[in-house]
Design a protein around this motif. Structure first.
Motif, PDB file in Angstrom:
ATOM      1  N   GLU A 206      48.744  41.022  34.444  1.00  0.00           N
ATOM      2  CA  GLU A 206      49.352  41.214  35.758  1.00  0.00           C
ATOM      3  C   GLU A 206      49.073  42.579  36.385  1.00  0.00           C
ATOM      4  O   GLU A 206      49.489  42.835  37.517  1.00  0.00           O
ATOM      5  N   THR A 207      48.374  43.474  35.687  1.00  0.00           N
ATOM      6  CA  THR A 207      48.119  44.817  36.208  1.00  0.00           C
ATOM      7  C   THR A 207      47.278  44.745  37.481  1.00  0.00           C
ATOM      8  O   THR A 207      46.262  44.046  37.533  1.00  0.00           O
ATOM      9  N   THR A 208      47.707  45.493  38.513  1.00  0.00           N
ATOM     10  CA  THR A 208      46.965  45.581  39.768  1.00  0.00           C
ATOM     11  C   THR A 208      46.760  47.051  40.118  1.00  0.00           C
ATOM     12  O   THR A 208      47.302  47.939  39.462  1.00  0.00           O
ATOM     13  N   ALA A 209      46.025  47.290  41.186  1.00  0.00           N
ATOM     14  CA  ALA A 209      45.783  48.663  41.649  1.00  0.00           C
ATOM     15  C   ALA A 209      47.091  49.372  41.979  1.00  0.00           C
ATOM     16  O   ALA A 209      47.188  50.596  41.857  1.00  0.00           O
ATOM     17  N   ASP A 210      48.098  48.626  42.391  1.00  0.00           N
ATOM     18  CA  ASP A 210      49.397  49.230  42.709  1.00  0.00           C
ATOM     19  C   ASP A 210      50.084  49.822  41.482  1.00  0.00           C
ATOM     20  O   ASP A 210      50.967  50.673  41.617  1.00  0.00           O
ATOM     21  N   ASP A 211      49.683  49.379  40.302  1.00  0.00           N
ATOM     22  CA  ASP A 211      50.326  49.834  39.062  1.00  0.00           C
ATOM     23  C   ASP A 211      49.733  51.125  38.508  1.00  0.00           C
ATOM     24  O   ASP A 211      50.316  51.740  37.624  1.00  0.00           O
ATOM     25  N   ILE A 212      48.565  51.531  39.007  1.00  0.00           N
ATOM     26  CA  ILE A 212      47.880  52.717  38.488  1.00  0.00           C
ATOM     27  C   ILE A 212      47.707  53.699  39.637  1.00  0.00           C
ATOM     28  O   ILE A 212      47.033  53.407  40.627  1.00  0.00           O
ATOM     29  N   GLU A 213      48.317  54.859  39.481  1.00  0.00           N
ATOM     30  CA  GLU A 213      48.449  55.836  40.563  1.00  0.00           C
ATOM     31  C   GLU A 213      47.143  56.176  41.266  1.00  0.00           C
ATOM     32  O   GLU A 213      47.076  56.220  42.484  1.00  0.00           O
ATOM     33  N   ASP A 214      46.081  56.445  40.525  1.00  0.00           N
ATOM     34  CA  ASP A 214      44.833  56.919  41.133  1.00  0.00           C
ATOM     35  C   ASP A 214      43.836  55.808  41.470  1.00  0.00           C
ATOM     36  O   ASP A 214      42.696  56.085  41.819  1.00  0.00           O
ATOM     37  N   TRP A 215      44.255  54.548  41.388  1.00  0.00           N
ATOM     38  CA  TRP A 215      43.344  53.435  41.618  1.00  0.00           C
ATOM     39  C   TRP A 215      43.187  53.204  43.120  1.00  0.00           C
ATOM     40  O   TRP A 215      43.913  52.460  43.742  1.00  0.00           O
ATOM     41  N   ASP A 216      42.207  53.896  43.691  1.00  0.00           N
ATOM     42  CA  ASP A 216      41.901  53.725  45.109  1.00  0.00           C
ATOM     43  C   ASP A 216      40.521  53.077  45.225  1.00  0.00           C
ATOM     44  O   ASP A 216      39.927  52.672  44.224  1.00  0.00           O
ATOM     45  N   SER A 217      39.998  52.974  46.446  1.00  0.00           N
ATOM     46  CA  SER A 217      38.734  52.265  46.646  1.00  0.00           C
ATOM     47  C   SER A 217      37.567  52.940  45.929  1.00  0.00           C
ATOM     48  O   SER A 217      36.697  52.265  45.374  1.00  0.00           O
ATOM     49  N   LEU A 218      37.532  54.260  45.917  1.00  0.00           N
ATOM     50  CA  LEU A 218      36.450  54.964  45.226  1.00  0.00           C
ATOM     51  C   LEU A 218      36.538  54.743  43.718  1.00  0.00           C
ATOM     52  O   LEU A 218      35.533  54.442  43.062  1.00  0.00           O
ATOM     53  N   GLU A 219      37.724  54.878  43.164  1.00  0.00           N
ATOM     54  CA  GLU A 219      37.885  54.655  41.719  1.00  0.00           C
ATOM     55  C   GLU A 219      37.634  53.196  41.352  1.00  0.00           C
ATOM     56  O   GLU A 219      37.204  52.898  40.245  1.00  0.00           O
ATOM     57  N   HIS A 220      37.886  52.283  42.286  1.00  0.00           N
ATOM     58  CA  HIS A 220      37.614  50.870  42.034  1.00  0.00           C
ATOM     59  C   HIS A 220      36.110  50.672  41.802  1.00  0.00           C
ATOM     60  O   HIS A 220      35.715  49.950  40.892  1.00  0.00           O
ATOM     61  N   ILE A 221      35.291  51.335  42.608  1.00  0.00           N
ATOM     62  CA  ILE A 221      33.839  51.251  42.447  1.00  0.00           C
ATOM     63  C   ILE A 221      33.433  51.818  41.087  1.00  0.00           C
ATOM     64  O   ILE A 221      32.637  51.212  40.360  1.00  0.00           O
ATOM     65  N   ASN A 222      33.986  52.974  40.719  1.00  0.00           N
ATOM     66  CA  ASN A 222      33.695  53.573  39.410  1.00  0.00           C
ATOM     67  C   ASN A 222      34.120  52.653  38.280  1.00  0.00           C
ATOM     68  O   ASN A 222      33.418  52.515  37.271  1.00  0.00           O
ATOM     69  N   LEU A 223      35.286  52.026  38.441  1.00  0.00           N
ATOM     70  CA  LEU A 223      35.812  51.115  37.427  1.00  0.00           C
ATOM     71  C   LEU A 223      34.903  49.899  37.266  1.00  0.00           C
ATOM     72  O   LEU A 223      34.533  49.538  36.143  1.00  0.00           O
ATOM     73  N   ILE A 224      34.518  49.281  38.377  1.00  0.00           N
ATOM     74  CA  ILE A 224      33.643  48.110  38.327  1.00  0.00           C
ATOM     75  C   ILE A 224      32.319  48.470  37.661  1.00  0.00           C
ATOM     76  O   ILE A 224      31.816  47.738  36.795  1.00  0.00           O
ATOM     77  N   ASN A 225      31.747  49.613  38.025  1.00  0.00           N
ATOM     78  CA  ASN A 225      30.487  50.042  37.415  1.00  0.00           C
ATOM     79  C   ASN A 225      30.627  50.236  35.907  1.00  0.00           C
ATOM     80  O   ASN A 225      29.755  49.834  35.135  1.00  0.00           O
ATOM     81  N   ALA A 226      31.719  50.859  35.485  1.00  0.00           N
ATOM     82  CA  ALA A 226      31.943  51.094  34.054  1.00  0.00           C
ATOM     83  C   ALA A 226      32.113  49.773  33.306  1.00  0.00           C
ATOM     84  O   ALA A 226      31.610  49.613  32.186  1.00  0.00           O
ATOM     85  N   ILE A 227      32.816  48.822  33.911  1.00  0.00           N
ATOM     86  CA  ILE A 227      33.035  47.516  33.274  1.00  0.00           C
ATOM     87  C   ILE A 227      31.716  46.753  33.174  1.00  0.00           C
ATOM     88  O   ILE A 227      31.401  46.175  32.127  1.00  0.00           O
TER      89      ILE A 227
END
Length: 79
Positions: A28-49
């Motif tokens: 159930e974890t979403t971007a709202d649950d993680i303080e620094d999860w913004d659009s830029l970090e989303h791109i970094n996260l997707i790339n890392a995954i």
């Protein structure tokens, strides 16, 4: 690979990307649950995954994911 194994690997990725060793993601974890999860970090996260799992999300998958559980489903489908 089991769902649990995917979550173990994802937890390491999330901790690394967000530089927070206390993060533990669940279905159930979403971007709202993680303080620094913004659009830029989303791109970094997707790339890392994508790098960790040797896969590529398509744009439709990226915009339709509502939570980490859906991300895990996609990873398991691409295995």
């Amino acid at each position: 690979m089991t769902r649990e194994e995917v979550f173990d690997r994802l937890n390491e990725i999330f901790r690394d990307v967000f530089d927070d060793d206390d993060i533990t993601v669940v279905d159930e974890t979403t971007a709202d649950d993680i303080e620094d999860w913004d659009s830029l970090e989303h791109i970094n996260l997707i790339n890392a995954i994508e790098e960790e799992f040797g896969m590529k999300f398509d744009m439709g998958q990226i915009v339709s994911m509502k939570n980490v559980g859906e991300m895990v489903d996609i990873i398991l489908e691409n295995e």
